[in-house]
Design a protein around this motif. Structure first.
Motif, PDB file in Angstrom:
ATOM      1  N   PHE A  77       0.827  -1.201   0.000  1.00 33.55           N
ATOM      2  CA  PHE A  77       0.000   0.000   0.000  1.00 33.55           C
ATOM      3  C   PHE A  77       0.864   1.255   0.000  1.00 33.55           C
ATOM      4  O   PHE A  77       1.963   1.271   0.575  1.00 33.55           O
ATOM      5  N   ARG A  78       0.350   2.289  -0.623  1.00 42.08           N
ATOM      6  CA  ARG A  78       0.932   3.622  -0.470  1.00 42.08           C
ATOM      7  C   ARG A  78       0.229   4.265   0.716  1.00 42.08           C
ATOM      8  O   ARG A  78      -1.003   4.248   0.796  1.00 42.08           O
ATOM      9  N   THR A  79       0.968   4.801   1.658  1.00 39.45           N
ATOM     10  CA  THR A  79       0.360   5.331   2.878  1.00 39.45           C
ATOM     11  C   THR A  79       0.651   6.809   3.062  1.00 39.45           C
ATOM     12  O   THR A  79       1.618   7.343   2.518  1.00 39.45           O
ATOM     13  N   GLU A  80      -0.195   7.436   3.857  1.00 43.92           N
ATOM     14  CA  GLU A  80      -0.076   8.872   4.129  1.00 43.92           C
ATOM     15  C   GLU A  80      -0.698   9.167   5.486  1.00 43.92           C
ATOM     16  O   GLU A  80      -1.718   8.556   5.843  1.00 43.92           O
ATOM     17  N   ALA A  81      -0.124  10.095   6.219  1.00 38.70           N
ATOM     18  CA  ALA A  81      -0.769  10.637   7.416  1.00 38.70           C
ATOM     19  C   ALA A  81      -1.368  11.980   7.000  1.00 38.70           C
ATOM     20  O   ALA A  81      -0.639  12.949   6.767  1.00 38.70           O
ATOM     21  N   GLU A  93      -3.641   3.147   0.399  1.00 39.06           N
ATOM     22  CA  GLU A  93      -4.277   2.934  -0.897  1.00 39.06           C
ATOM     23  C   GLU A  93      -3.471   1.924  -1.708  1.00 39.06           C
ATOM     24  O   GLU A  93      -2.239   1.949  -1.718  1.00 39.06           O
ATOM     25  N   LYS A  94      -4.198   1.030  -2.395  1.00 37.76           N
ATOM     26  CA  LYS A  94      -3.531   0.046  -3.252  1.00 37.76           C
ATOM     27  C   LYS A  94      -4.395  -0.211  -4.479  1.00 37.76           C
ATOM     28  O   LYS A  94      -5.551  -0.612  -4.369  1.00 37.76           O
ATOM     29  N   ALA A  95      -3.816   0.015  -5.655  1.00 38.16           N
ATOM     30  CA  ALA A  95      -4.513  -0.248  -6.908  1.00 38.16           C
ATOM     31  C   ALA A  95      -4.284  -1.687  -7.327  1.00 38.16           C
ATOM     32  O   ALA A  95      -3.249  -2.274  -7.016  1.00 38.16           O
ATOM     33  N   ILE A 193      -8.319  -0.550  -3.541  1.00 36.64           N
ATOM     34  CA  ILE A 193      -8.640  -0.559  -2.105  1.00 36.64           C
ATOM     35  C   ILE A 193      -8.135   0.722  -1.450  1.00 36.64           C
ATOM     36  O   ILE A 193      -6.970   1.101  -1.611  1.00 36.64           O
ATOM     37  N   LYS A 194      -9.023   1.375  -0.696  1.00 37.21           N
ATOM     38  CA  LYS A 194      -8.652   2.552   0.079  1.00 37.21           C
ATOM     39  C   LYS A 194      -9.083   2.342   1.528  1.00 37.21           C
ATOM     40  O   LYS A 194     -10.195   1.872   1.789  1.00 37.21           O
TER      41      LYS A 194
END
Length: 515
Positions: A77-81, A93-95, A193-194
């Motif tokens: 997943f790509r993550t962010e705060a 988020e993961k495509a 997926i988010k």
């Protein structure tokens, strides 16, 4: 040449049994995958549950964000705060490997990792933040077990005791376990997926609405699933299609400016506790129904809704025995009907002291905190307005501050009324829409039977900003046991629910289109 049709038919038969390579995720043997891997994830559970996450304590949030970042990035997943006016919100988020097809392409999941405050002395273990595995003994008490037993086998009736394990870190850990199992078995989800994980849900999510508005493009999806709350009391698989909202007010009544000796001024100085009791009693009848005119206006339970409510297999006697009371309030015809109405609940009442700290006094003031559970047919401003009007009809002057001496001398009956700025609005999703049919199919794959479907649950979650800003439907997918002591001491998660929750996540993430 004659054998080729037979070979083709045999191959087709195998594909039918085990699933087509490109399309056939629904035929994955979820139980086999689950039992093969489940014991590998109790360590992650212990580690994450050992991180305190009280939203009132800023310093406790960042370690949780760091842990989540590492865990989700491990799954690709790509993550962010996401910055907010308070604590950051976690976003992952993961495509999919190929562009999603079908009616649902992007799935958004809402959960929260913050937990309620703790009173360690009320917990039956060394610390609420040191998870303990326990089993129930013959006399109904809970006995601690060696955590390492989970590497050998598990009993679904064992429970893990820790703060936030059910509300709501448990479902997050179930998702991470499901994702890792799928990765190990090379099972791909066809969906974008988010995941958004709130850090302030337990304090009313005061910044979530502005966050959703600010990041609406990032959060855009076709369907929102809320993975929070408990299953039906029977612990059968459950889907919930709505939640009541909540607004809170605080009332304070006044007596003498300084508490007075009850021998000298009893029968003379007005008693604020008595006045508060009279005022609160005037708002409801003996059957628990709100008597304030207009409070239930707009609430209609038609024949279709009544059938939906009647289909929920509640056991009134079981509820009565569990809560230990003789008879319920008579707001609705049954438990489910009662949840379709707005409530007016006294959640706290204070005036002077009792017991060993009691004084023989006329108190100076009395305070009551009230929560109003909201339904889609009634707004918080409307209901609070009715409460204000009712209080004024009893001869009170309503202030938004503590009265001055001049105001005390001028007005015989004064109430201070303050509103909590943090509100959660209600929502309700229609039965029968495509996301409902799709999600129902996923739960049938998981459990082999239809889930219990609940029209409205009594609790509140702050998801209405998602529905308004993103224009998408939402359904709750509760996974934990209802008798989990959430918000109280000795919060727990039944091990069987944890395992079934992982399986549910895998079913959802691999569910194909339905009719």
């Amino acid at each position: 040449m004659k054998t080729r049709p037979l070979l083709w038919l045999a191959t087709l038969g195998l594909f039918y049994i085990y699933g087509f390579p490109a399309k056939g995720q629904s035929k994955i043997d979820l139980e086999t995958v689950l039992q093969k891997h489940v014991k590998n994830y109790y360590g992650d559970l212990y580690e994450f549950m050992s991180l305190p996450s009280n939203a009132h304590i800023k310093e406790q949030i960042q370690p949780n964000l760091d842990w989540l970042k590492k865990a989700f990035e491990k799954q690709g997943f790509r993550t962010e705060a996401l910055p907010t006016g308070g604590h950051p919100v976690f976003f992952a988020e993961k495509a999919p490997a190929v562009s999603p097809k079908g009616k649902l392409k992007t799935l958004l999941f809402y959960m929260h990792f913050d937990g309620q405050p703790v009173e360690p002395e009320k917990w039956q273990q060394a610390s609420p933040y040191q998870p303990v595995l326990k089993k129930r003994t013959a006399d109904g008490k809970w006995e601690a077990l060696d955590w390492n037993l989970l590497q050998k086998n598990y009993d679904p009736e064992w429970r893990i005791f820790a703060r936030a394990v059910s509300d709501d870190k448990g479902p997050i850990l179930m998702l991470l376990a499901a994702l890792d199992m799928m990765q190990k078995e090379k099972i791909n989800s066809p969906y974008h997926i988010k995941v958004i994980l709130d850090s302030e849900e337990e304090i009313g999510a005061p910044h979530l609405a502005e966050t959703v508005k600010k990041y609406k493009d990032k959060l855009a999806a076709d369907f929102l699933m809320v993975m929070d709350g408990g299953r039906h009391l029977s612990n059968e698989p459950t889907l919930t299609y709505g939640c009541r909202g909540i607004a809170t007010i605080t009332l304070t009544t006044y007596g003498p400016k300084i508490s007075q000796h009850s021998g000298h001024y009893g029968n003379y100085a007005p008693n604020p506790a008595l006045r508060m009791a009279q005022l609160l009693a005037s708002m409801k009848d003996e059957d628990g129904r709100v008597t304030i005119p207009g409070y239930y206006d707009g609430i209609k339970i038609d024949e279709n809704a009544r059938k939906i409510l009647a289909a929920v297999p509640d056991d009134p006697e079981l509820i009565r025995q569990k809560l230990v009371f003789t008879q319920p309030d008579k707001v609705g015809g049954n438990y489910q009907e009662a949840l379709q109405y707005p409530s007016l609940n006294i959640r706290g009442l204070v005036s002077a002291n009792i017991g060993e700290k009691a004084n023989t006094i006329v108190p100076d003031e009395a305070t009551a905190e009230i929560d109003l559970r909201l339904v889609p047919e009634s707004s918080p401003d409307y209901l609070i307005g009715l409460v204000r009007k009712h209080i004024e009809s009893k001869g009170y002057v309503i202030l938004d501050h503590k009265p001055t001496d001049a105001e005390r001398l001028k007005f015989p009956k004064i109430v201070t009324l303050t509103e909590n700025e943090s509100r959660m609005l209600p929502f309700r999703t229609d039965f029968g829409i495509y996301p409902d049919r799709w999600l129902t199919a996923a739960l049938v794959r998981t459990f082999g039977k239809e889930p219990i479907k609940i029209r409205m649950t009594g609790g509140s979650v702050p998801i209405v900003p998602f529905l308004r800003e993103l224009n998408l439907p939402a359904i709750h997918v509760p996974m934990v046991n209802m008798d989990n002591n959430q918000h109280a001491a000795n919060e727990n998660l039944r091990l069987g629910n944890y395992v079934e929750g992982i399986k549910t996540w895998m079913a959802i993430l691999t569910q194909e289109d339905v009719k």
